[in-house]
Design a protein around this motif. Structure first.
Motif, PDB file in Angstrom:
ATOM      1  N   PHE A  21       1.822 113.744 108.295  1.00 12.77           N
ATOM      2  CA  PHE A  21       1.931 114.035 106.872  1.00 12.77           C
ATOM      3  C   PHE A  21       2.410 115.476 106.686  1.00 12.77           C
ATOM      4  O   PHE A  21       2.041 116.367 107.450  1.00 12.77           O
ATOM      5  N   GLN A  22       3.227 115.676 105.659  1.00 12.13           N
ATOM      6  CA  GLN A  22       3.551 117.018 105.195  1.00 12.13           C
ATOM      7  C   GLN A  22       2.603 117.292 104.036  1.00 12.13           C
ATOM      8  O   GLN A  22       2.800 116.779 102.935  1.00 12.13           O
ATOM      9  N   GLU A  23       1.560 118.068 104.317  1.00 14.70           N
ATOM     10  CA  GLU A  23       0.426 118.172 103.396  1.00 14.70           C
ATOM     11  C   GLU A  23      -0.125 116.764 103.149  1.00 14.70           C
ATOM     12  O   GLU A  23      -0.602 116.139 104.065  1.00 14.70           O
ATOM     13  N   GLU A  24       0.006 116.224 101.938  1.00 12.16           N
ATOM     14  CA  GLU A  24      -0.528 114.883 101.675  1.00 12.16           C
ATOM     15  C   GLU A  24       0.564 113.815 101.620  1.00 12.16           C
ATOM     16  O   GLU A  24       0.272 112.638 101.389  1.00 12.16           O
ATOM     17  N   THR A  25       1.809 114.212 101.845  1.00  8.21           N
ATOM     18  CA  THR A  25       2.924 113.266 101.755  1.00  8.21           C
ATOM     19  C   THR A  25       3.199 112.641 103.112  1.00  8.21           C
ATOM     20  O   THR A  25       3.465 113.354 104.085  1.00  8.21           O
ATOM     21  N   ARG A  57       0.288 117.396 109.486  1.00  9.42           N
ATOM     22  CA  ARG A  57      -1.112 116.986 109.551  1.00  9.42           C
ATOM     23  C   ARG A  57      -1.242 115.510 109.903  1.00  9.42           C
ATOM     24  O   ARG A  57      -0.299 114.734 109.742  1.00  9.42           O
ATOM     25  N   ASP A  58      -2.426 115.155 110.408  1.00 11.93           N
ATOM     26  CA  ASP A  58      -2.694 113.752 110.713  1.00 11.93           C
ATOM     27  C   ASP A  58      -3.341 113.077 109.512  1.00 11.93           C
ATOM     28  O   ASP A  58      -3.478 113.677 108.432  1.00 11.93           O
ATOM     29  N   ALA A 116      -6.303 112.438 108.844  1.00  3.05           N
ATOM     30  CA  ALA A 116      -7.556 113.051 108.402  1.00  3.05           C
ATOM     31  C   ALA A 116      -7.336 114.407 107.751  1.00  3.05           C
ATOM     32  O   ALA A 116      -8.296 115.072 107.351  1.00  3.05           O
ATOM     33  N   GLY A 117      -6.074 114.823 107.654  1.00  3.00           N
ATOM     34  CA  GLY A 117      -5.767 116.106 107.037  1.00  3.00           C
ATOM     35  C   GLY A 117      -5.845 117.285 107.985  1.00  3.00           C
ATOM     36  O   GLY A 117      -5.671 118.434 107.569  1.00  3.00           O
ATOM     37  N   LYS A 118      -6.091 117.021 109.270  1.00  2.62           N
ATOM     38  CA  LYS A 118      -6.177 118.099 110.251  1.00  2.62           C
ATOM     39  C   LYS A 118      -4.786 118.450 110.783  1.00  2.62           C
ATOM     40  O   LYS A 118      -3.912 117.595 110.861  1.00  2.62           O
TER      41      LYS A 118
END
Length: 312
Positions: free
Chosen positions: A291-295, A256-257, A259-261
């Motif tokens: 990001f890997q999910e939020e990491t 993910r980027d 922005a979480g997309k």
């Protein structure tokens, strides 16, 4: 001592400075034999077997009807046969997929367990063929990469230990991780277990590396691939990233980027001297901060050894 037993007794670092050699155990080999093998494969793979018959080795995909890669290969001629190098774990799915349409075609597919695959990086022998070409000598069948100073050697498993020792006199031995890293450096994307039926050939840059031919005629999934080439515009392509987070990435995993997309999917990753590198199918507008999910991966875009032909 068998080749696998020999490797199990070696203490090999995951990364070595060039020049190095490494066991390419991330690849398995399937042999296609029979008087109609070439004709049959021409109708099943995205690459053009006529180029292989003239001494080249090419990546190619066997596609679903949707034009997505189910399995991928690097194909090379070996006498009257063809050798198909595919990611380890994909050899049985490859045989099953190719047998699906065989009917009465005179072709057989078998595991080439008699072969060992060795990766050589830098300081390549002068006797090797030109970039993208294959040549057999007394050590085995050499496949020189088209864009980087890497080569694969397909050697007899019985002779692999002796050949390894010969090559190690001028190349630092390293583990299989370095062979995977060489493919990342070369921008060689394949369909690894977990990423089946996700990628068009062009998404893995096969239109750049010769892995798809738009003039060869019909093969499974060809209409979708041709339509994208002639009328469509790719919004994503495989690119390299380098990252320092201590995170293991799996083929097919969505990243993910900020922005979480969803920004793209993992093709393959490996350790480097300073962290890790990976080939990732990314949106064109992605800045490489992933990001890997939020990491956070603490990542940045790397470079490939060939340009990407984005359409405006």
């Amino acid at each position: 001592m068998s080749w696998s037993a020999f490797l199990s007794k070696q203490s090999l670092p995951p990364v070595a400075a060039t020049p190095y050699l490494a066991p390419a155990t991330h690849l398995a080999v399937v042999r296609a034999s029979g008087e109609e093998a070439g004709h049959y494969l021409q109708g099943q793979l995205s690459c053009d077997l006529r180029e292989v018959d003239q001494g080249a080795h090419l990546t190619g995909m066997h596609l679903s009807l949707k034009g997505r890669g189910l399995v991928s290969v690097r194909v090379v001629r070996d006498g009257a046969d063809y050798l198909l190098l595919t990611p380890s774990g994909q050899e049985e799915p490859l045989i099953k997929a190719l047998m699906k349409y065989r009917l009465r075609a005179k072709v057989e597919f078998t595991l080439a367990e008699e072969l060992a695959v060795i990766l050589l990086a830098g300081n390549l022998p002068d006797t090797l063929p030109g970039p993208g070409q294959a040549l057999r000598n007394d050590q085995g069948l050499w496949l020189r990469y088209p864009h980087t100073e890497h080569a694969l050697l397909l050697a007899s498993s019985e002779q692999a230990e002796v050949i390894w020792s010969q090559l190690a006199s001028q190349h630092t031995p390293a583990s299989a991780n370095s062979a995977t890293l060489a493919d990342i450096e070369a921008g060689v994307g394949m369909i690894y277990p977990g990423a089946e039926d996700l990628f068009l050939p062009q998404v893995l840059n096969y239109d750049v590396t010769g892995g798809v031919n738009f003039k060869k005629g019909c093969y499974t999934g060809q209409e979708v691939v041709a339509r994208m080439h002639f009328k469509g515009k790719l919004k994503q392509r495989m690119q390299r990233i380098d990252f320092t987070a201590n995170i293991a990435l799996q083929p097919g995993e969505v990243l993910r980027d900020g922005a979480g997309k969803a920004a793209g999917e993992v093709v393959i990753s490996a350790n480097t001297a300073n962290g890790s590198a990976a080939l990732i199918v990314l949106r064109r507008d992605t800045d490489g901060i992933l990001f890997q999910e939020e990491t956070p991966l603490n990542s940045q875009l790397g470079t490939l050894p060939y340009p990407l032909p984005w359409k405006e």
